[in-house]
Design an enzyme around this catalytic site. Structure first.
Site, PDB file in Angstrom:
ATOM      1  N   ASP A 118      10.567  67.884  59.940  1.00  0.00           N
ATOM      2  CA  ASP A 118       9.357  67.056  59.969  1.00  0.00           C
ATOM      3  C   ASP A 118       9.344  66.168  61.216  1.00  0.00           C
ATOM      4  O   ASP A 118       8.948  65.016  61.156  1.00  0.00           O
ATOM      5  CB  ASP A 118       9.256  66.209  58.688  1.00  0.00           C
ATOM      6  CG  ASP A 118       7.935  65.449  58.605  1.00  0.00           C
ATOM      7  OD1 ASP A 118       6.980  65.828  59.322  1.00  0.00           O
ATOM      8  OD2 ASP A 118       7.863  64.468  57.846  1.00  0.00           O
ATOM      9  N   ASP A 126       2.699  68.262  62.791  1.00  0.00           N
ATOM     10  CA  ASP A 126       3.008  67.414  61.617  1.00  0.00           C
ATOM     11  C   ASP A 126       2.148  67.841  60.446  1.00  0.00           C
ATOM     12  O   ASP A 126       1.040  67.351  60.279  1.00  0.00           O
ATOM     13  CB  ASP A 126       2.777  65.942  61.945  1.00  0.00           C
ATOM     14  CG  ASP A 126       3.277  65.020  60.838  1.00  0.00           C
ATOM     15  OD1 ASP A 126       4.012  65.498  59.963  1.00  0.00           O
ATOM     16  OD2 ASP A 126       2.927  63.825  60.865  1.00  0.00           O
ATOM     17  N   HIS A 153       6.492  69.675  55.104  1.00  0.00           N
ATOM     18  CA  HIS A 153       5.388  69.230  54.233  1.00  0.00           C
ATOM     19  C   HIS A 153       4.059  69.845  54.653  1.00  0.00           C
ATOM     20  O   HIS A 153       3.735  69.955  55.827  1.00  0.00           O
ATOM     21  CB  HIS A 153       5.327  67.712  54.097  1.00  0.00           C
ATOM     22  CG  HIS A 153       4.916  66.932  55.311  1.00  0.00           C
ATOM     23  ND1 HIS A 153       3.602  66.747  55.654  1.00  0.00           N
ATOM     24  CD2 HIS A 153       5.648  66.273  56.230  1.00  0.00           C
ATOM     25  CE1 HIS A 153       3.547  65.985  56.750  1.00  0.00           C
ATOM     26  NE2 HIS A 153       4.768  65.696  57.129  1.00  0.00           N
ATOM     27  N   HIS A 190      -0.481  62.490  64.294  1.00  0.00           N
ATOM     28  CA  HIS A 190      -1.527  61.777  63.531  1.00  0.00           C
ATOM     29  C   HIS A 190      -2.814  61.569  64.328  1.00  0.00           C
ATOM     30  O   HIS A 190      -3.599  60.681  64.003  1.00  0.00           O
ATOM     31  CB  HIS A 190      -1.023  60.408  63.028  1.00  0.00           C
ATOM     32  CG  HIS A 190       0.061  60.517  62.006  1.00  0.00           C
ATOM     33  ND1 HIS A 190       0.497  59.442  61.269  1.00  0.00           N
ATOM     34  CD2 HIS A 190       0.799  61.564  61.576  1.00  0.00           C
ATOM     35  CE1 HIS A 190       1.451  59.817  60.445  1.00  0.00           C
ATOM     36  NE2 HIS A 190       1.667  61.108  60.621  1.00  0.00           N
ATOM     37  N   GLU A 212       3.385  64.203  51.800  1.00  0.00           N
ATOM     38  CA  GLU A 212       4.358  63.349  52.486  1.00  0.00           C
ATOM     39  C   GLU A 212       3.645  62.146  53.083  1.00  0.00           C
ATOM     40  O   GLU A 212       4.190  61.057  53.172  1.00  0.00           O
ATOM     41  CB  GLU A 212       5.074  64.136  53.594  1.00  0.00           C
ATOM     42  CG  GLU A 212       6.241  63.395  54.241  1.00  0.00           C
ATOM     43  CD  GLU A 212       5.832  62.432  55.353  1.00  0.00           C
ATOM     44  OE1 GLU A 212       6.562  61.468  55.592  1.00  0.00           O
ATOM     45  OE2 GLU A 212       4.786  62.637  55.979  1.00  0.00           O
TER      46      GLU A 212
HETATM   47 ZN   LIG Z   1       5.251  64.607  58.821  1.00  0.00          ZN
END
Ligand SMILES: [Zn+2]
Length: 457
Positions: A348, A286, A274, A420, A320
């Site tokens: 992912d 990510d 993604h 994140h 995503e």
């Molecule tokens: Zn991800």
């Protein structure tokens, strides 16, 4: 694992020429800088690719252009996406046991995707600490209304260190996803969660939270401990400012690129990652890594002059992270063709050393892929781990429709140190490990595209 004996069915599905091609694909993947250079561009030149942002859309256009250079048929599929922006985020404890008059303690936090705004100059309220949804319910509306609810669910570092990082994530992320909504249901004015991650550098980790109509943020592990300790001693009051905003939806894009199959062009093998990321870092692990690994499958085939027998489809998914609108848009357009999708592969789970694949498919499909394990033995990516659910968020609709689904299983021990957070940056990607991932995806994809029979389903 003992080297498997080639059975009659292995030899039929994987004739010597195909085996030679697979070994050549692996060798090329292990020596090819293509994926890393693409990742440099995505992370350093384009930067964070938050859903709805101009960078996310620019990244889709960039990837489309790069895949056209490889001779692929490329489509930018429009997707209507949410556009949430972060704004100011700050907090301080303004009342607590032992506080020195006229001082405060800074709390490091970051807004969760979907958070609403406090007043511009913030709000001040008592903090109620809970360790579970049950504790929250037991408090009831009377003790929660007008307060800031703080969910202090610990991320299980021992599980992560033992190689079960995704299990640890699954346990803690429930509070990030649903905690604010539960708190809002009891009249809370804001909700905080302990960051879901295992680093100790006072880094907050953002992520999507089901819109709850109240401000919501993740505090660092260190500040979570601070709040919890002070709460044991008495009242804790916080001043919290979050000026997040939900802007009107934007149009962004999935990138869908086909290398048409020479024998069964209507049958499709999907390789994907993604394209959108969170805004704090630059989305290297990510999931820029997943996108460039998928791109490299096509690049290797072009470099080696190999034509897949079934169509290879590279997909760079949009959105995503904040609800999966890209995956849904793809299903809306292509679900009628899922019966012809012979496999869907997604990466992912980062860019670290691949151990193999999580697989949602019939045991007979895994059995058929034994020669792939032999090809990937030197990389170490030999596991085909059965999964009860789709091994990739974006490929879930295909998996649920019965398409054999594969997710590259990266070594996740360090993934949630950065995931994140502001530290999800290019330096976290080890070039040699990215090459292993590119090799693993390309070998599996070409095998499924070119073996005589399609995988059973
Ligand atoms: Zn991800």
């Amino acid at each position: 694992m003992a080297a498997p004996q080639a059975s009659a069915s292995d030899r039929q599905n994987f004739p010597p020429l195909l085996m030679q091609q697979l070994f050549a694909i692996k060798a090329t993947g292990l020596s090819d800088d293509y994926a890393y250079h693409q990742l440099e561009h995505l992370t350093e030149n384009i930067g964070p690719r938050q859903t709805g942002s101009p960078q996310a859309t620019a990244a889709a256009e960039y990837v489309a252009g790069e895949l056209r250079k490889l001779g692929m048929e490329v489509q930018l599929q429009p997707v209507s996406v949410l556009h949430w922006v972060r704004g100011v985020e700050s907090a301080a404890l303004v009342e607590y046991s032992g506080m020195v008059p006229n001082t405060t303690q800074k709390i490091v936090l970051t807004a969760l995707g979907g958070s609403t705004s406090t007043p511009a100059d913030g709000l001040t309220a008592d903090v109620v600490t809970v360790n579970s949804f049950d504790e929250l319910s037991a408090l009831g509306r009377e003790k929660v209304a007008g307060k800031i609810v703080f969910f202090n669910e610990l991320f299980d570092k021992q599980k992560a260190a033992a190689g079960m990082a995704f299990a640890a994530y699954g346990e803690a992320v429930r509070y990030r996803a649903s905690g604010p909504k539960a708190a809002a249901g009891l009249g809370a004015v804001a909700a905080l969660v302990r960051s879901v991650g295992n680093a100790d550098y006072r880094l907050p980790h953002t992520g999507f939270s089901i819109p709850a109509g109240i401000p919501a943020a993740a505090v660092t592990a260190e500040d979570a401990d601070l709040i919890a300790h002070l709460a044991l001693q008495g009242k804790v009051r916080m001043h919290l400012t979050l000026t997040s905003q939900q802007l009107p939806n934007e149009t962004s894009y999935n990138v869908i690129a086909d290398l048409k199959g020479s024998e069964h062009p209507e049958q499709v093998v999907v390789v994907s990652g993604h394209l959108d990321s969170w805004d704090l870092g630059t989305g290297a692990i990510d999931d820029g890594a997943g996108v460039v690994i998928a791109m490299e499958t096509a690049e290797i085939l072009q470099r080696l002059n190999l034509r897949p027998a079934r169509t290879l489809r590279v997909i760079a998914w949009m959105d995503e992270e904040t609800g999966g609108s890209g995956s849904r848009a793809y299903s809306a357009q292509y679900s009628g063709e899922f019966a012809n999708c012979v496999a869907a592969i997604e990466s992912d789970s980062g860019a670290a050393h691949p151990l193999g694949f999580d697989v949602k498919a019939l045991p007979a499909a895994v059995e058929m892929l034994r020669p792939v394990q032999a090809v990937l033995q030197s990389v170490g990516a030999t596991m085909f781990q059965p999964s009860n659910y789709a091994p990739g968020a974006d490929i879930t609709p295909m998996s649920e429709a019965g398409v054999p689904a594969f997710g590259i299983m990266q070594d996740g021990r360090n993934y949630f140190n950065y995931h994140h957070s502001a530290a999800d940056t290019l330096d976290k990607v080890v070039p040699a490990e990215l090459k292993e991932n590119a090799a693993a995806m390309a070998v599996l994809a070409y095998a499924v595209a070119n073996m005589k029979g399609a995988l059973p389903r």
